[in-house]
Design a protein around this motif. Sequence first.
Motif, PDB file in Angstrom:
ATOM      1  N   LYS A 145     -25.607  30.117  30.087  1.00 36.14           N
ATOM      2  CA  LYS A 145     -25.505  29.097  29.047  1.00 36.14           C
ATOM      3  C   LYS A 145     -24.099  28.501  29.012  1.00 36.14           C
ATOM      4  N   GLU A 146     -23.102  29.357  29.226  1.00 36.74           N
ATOM      5  CA  GLU A 146     -21.705  28.904  29.174  1.00 36.74           C
ATOM      6  C   GLU A 146     -21.404  27.872  30.260  1.00 36.74           C
ATOM      7  N   LEU A 147     -21.866  28.136  31.472  1.00 37.67           N
ATOM      8  CA  LEU A 147     -21.636  27.184  32.562  1.00 37.67           C
ATOM      9  C   LEU A 147     -22.412  25.893  32.320  1.00 37.67           C
ATOM     10  N   ARG A 148     -23.645  26.022  31.868  1.00 37.89           N
ATOM     11  CA  ARG A 148     -24.437  24.839  31.552  1.00 37.89           C
ATOM     12  C   ARG A 148     -23.729  23.974  30.516  1.00 37.89           C
ATOM     13  N   ASN A 149     -23.222  24.610  29.460  1.00 36.03           N
ATOM     14  CA  ASN A 149     -22.542  23.861  28.407  1.00 36.03           C
ATOM     15  C   ASN A 149     -21.259  23.213  28.914  1.00 36.03           C
ATOM     16  N   LYS A 150     -20.539  23.909  29.777  1.00 29.47           N
ATOM     17  CA  LYS A 150     -19.303  23.354  30.347  1.00 29.47           C
ATOM     18  C   LYS A 150     -19.606  22.098  31.159  1.00 29.47           C
ATOM     19  N   VAL A 151     -20.617  22.163  32.011  1.00 31.43           N
ATOM     20  CA  VAL A 151     -20.990  20.997  32.823  1.00 31.43           C
ATOM     21  C   VAL A 151     -21.486  19.867  31.927  1.00 31.43           C
ATOM     22  N   GLN A 152     -22.293  20.193  30.941  1.00 28.71           N
ATOM     23  CA  GLN A 152     -22.799  19.186  30.004  1.00 28.71           C
ATOM     24  C   GLN A 152     -21.645  18.482  29.288  1.00 28.71           C
ATOM     25  N   GLN A 153     -20.679  19.252  28.813  1.00 29.17           N
ATOM     26  CA  GLN A 153     -19.541  18.674  28.103  1.00 29.17           C
ATOM     27  C   GLN A 153     -18.673  17.817  29.023  1.00 29.17           C
ATOM     28  N   GLN A 154     -18.475  18.268  30.254  1.00 29.33           N
ATOM     29  CA  GLN A 154     -17.671  17.487  31.194  1.00 29.33           C
ATOM     30  C   GLN A 154     -18.384  16.198  31.601  1.00 29.33           C
ATOM     31  N   LEU A 155     -19.693  16.239  31.745  1.00 33.80           N
ATOM     32  CA  LEU A 155     -20.436  15.015  32.057  1.00 33.80           C
ATOM     33  C   LEU A 155     -20.210  13.973  30.978  1.00 33.80           C
ATOM     34  N   PHE A 156     -20.234  14.409  29.720  1.00 36.82           N
ATOM     35  CA  PHE A 156     -20.041  13.457  28.628  1.00 36.82           C
ATOM     36  C   PHE A 156     -18.588  12.998  28.532  1.00 36.82           C
ATOM     37  N   GLU A 204     -16.061  13.106  30.793  1.00 38.46           N
ATOM     38  CA  GLU A 204     -15.470  12.462  31.960  1.00 38.46           C
ATOM     39  C   GLU A 204     -16.277  11.276  32.486  1.00 38.46           C
ATOM     40  N   GLU A 205     -17.588  11.294  32.280  1.00 43.27           N
ATOM     41  CA  GLU A 205     -18.443  10.275  32.897  1.00 43.27           C
ATOM     42  C   GLU A 205     -19.269   9.469  31.897  1.00 43.27           C
ATOM     43  N   ASP A 206     -19.155   9.792  30.604  1.00 42.86           N
ATOM     44  CA  ASP A 206     -19.985   9.146  29.575  1.00 42.86           C
ATOM     45  C   ASP A 206     -21.476   9.308  29.847  1.00 42.86           C
ATOM     46  N   ILE A 207     -21.846  10.460  30.384  1.00 47.06           N
ATOM     47  CA  ILE A 207     -23.245  10.764  30.682  1.00 47.06           C
ATOM     48  C   ILE A 207     -23.730  11.795  29.666  1.00 47.06           C
ATOM     49  N   LEU A 208     -24.754  11.419  28.922  1.00 42.51           N
ATOM     50  CA  LEU A 208     -25.346  12.319  27.941  1.00 42.51           C
ATOM     51  C   LEU A 208     -26.544  12.997  28.580  1.00 42.51           C
ATOM     52  N   ILE A 209     -26.472  14.303  28.706  1.00 39.64           N
ATOM     53  CA  ILE A 209     -27.554  15.092  29.296  1.00 39.64           C
ATOM     54  C   ILE A 209     -27.925  16.168  28.295  1.00 39.64           C
ATOM     55  N   LEU A 210     -29.193  16.489  28.205  1.00 39.91           N
ATOM     56  CA  LEU A 210     -29.669  17.399  27.171  1.00 39.91           C
ATOM     57  C   LEU A 210     -29.801  18.830  27.660  1.00 39.91           C
ATOM     58  N   PRO A 211     -29.357  19.790  26.838  1.00 42.86           N
ATOM     59  CA  PRO A 211     -29.619  21.188  27.182  1.00 42.86           C
ATOM     60  C   PRO A 211     -31.089  21.492  26.938  1.00 42.86           C
ATOM     61  N   CYS A 212     -31.582  22.502  27.612  1.00 45.79           N
ATOM     62  CA  CYS A 212     -32.978  22.887  27.476  1.00 45.79           C
ATOM     63  C   CYS A 212     -33.074  24.396  27.653  1.00 45.79           C
ATOM     64  N   GLY A 213     -33.658  25.075  26.703  1.00 43.56           N
ATOM     65  CA  GLY A 213     -33.806  26.512  26.814  1.00 43.56           C
ATOM     66  C   GLY A 213     -32.467  27.218  26.836  1.00 43.56           C
ATOM     67  N   GLU A 214     -32.447  28.357  27.483  1.00 44.83           N
ATOM     68  CA  GLU A 214     -31.243  29.188  27.503  1.00 44.83           C
ATOM     69  C   GLU A 214     -30.153  28.685  28.438  1.00 44.83           C
ATOM     70  N   LYS A 215     -30.541  28.084  29.584  1.00 41.05           N
ATOM     71  CA  LYS A 215     -29.514  27.760  30.579  1.00 41.05           C
ATOM     72  C   LYS A 215     -29.864  26.568  31.453  1.00 41.05           C
ATOM     73  N   SER A 216     -30.677  25.666  30.955  1.00 44.41           N
ATOM     74  CA  SER A 216     -31.110  24.511  31.747  1.00 44.41           C
ATOM     75  C   SER A 216     -30.575  23.206  31.176  1.00 44.41           C
ATOM     76  N   ILE A 217     -30.555  22.195  32.011  1.00 46.27           N
ATOM     77  CA  ILE A 217     -30.390  20.829  31.534  1.00 46.27           C
ATOM     78  C   ILE A 217     -31.649  20.079  31.919  1.00 46.27           C
ATOM     79  N   ARG A 218     -31.993  19.097  31.104  1.00 44.93           N
ATOM     80  CA  ARG A 218     -33.201  18.341  31.373  1.00 44.93           C
ATOM     81  C   ARG A 218     -32.877  16.865  31.480  1.00 44.93           C
ATOM     82  N   PHE A 219     -33.683  16.206  32.243  1.00 41.72           N
ATOM     83  CA  PHE A 219     -33.533  14.776  32.492  1.00 41.72           C
ATOM     84  C   PHE A 219     -34.756  14.074  31.924  1.00 41.72           C
ATOM     85  N   ARG A 220     -34.529  13.138  30.999  1.00 38.57           N
ATOM     86  CA  ARG A 220     -35.610  12.352  30.417  1.00 38.57           C
ATOM     87  C   ARG A 220     -35.159  10.886  30.368  1.00 38.57           C
TER      88      ARG A 220
END
Length: 97
Positions: free
Chosen positions: A44-55, A57-73
């Motif tokens: 979960k920690e790595l997922r959150n780190k990547v999610q936060q950096q995407l937003f 550094e890149e203005d990309i909003l990506i959603l967390p999903c479950g315990e350790k996933s990101i989802r694309f919609r």
Amino acid sequence: LLENVQQQGLFLIEGLIQLQNRYPDYLSNARGVGIMCAIDFPSKELRNKVQQQLFAEEDILILPCGEKSIRFRPHLNVQQADLDKVLSAINSIISKI
């Protein structure tokens, strides 16, 4: 729209599989139907780190999903260039970890 969803979904899942193959210690279980896709991180920690950096550094909003996933919609008329930007950004961030 249906044709676009099929084409872009294939592009997205292939890109996620390539990332998972390039970074097997960081990404796994690429999956999806159409443009609704997801990929897992080892924690979960790595997922959150990547999610936060995407937003941040890149203005990309990506959603967390479950315990350790990101989802694309993405929206139904998403273009390949938009998906390529997201895949490239994920690659860039993980390559620095």
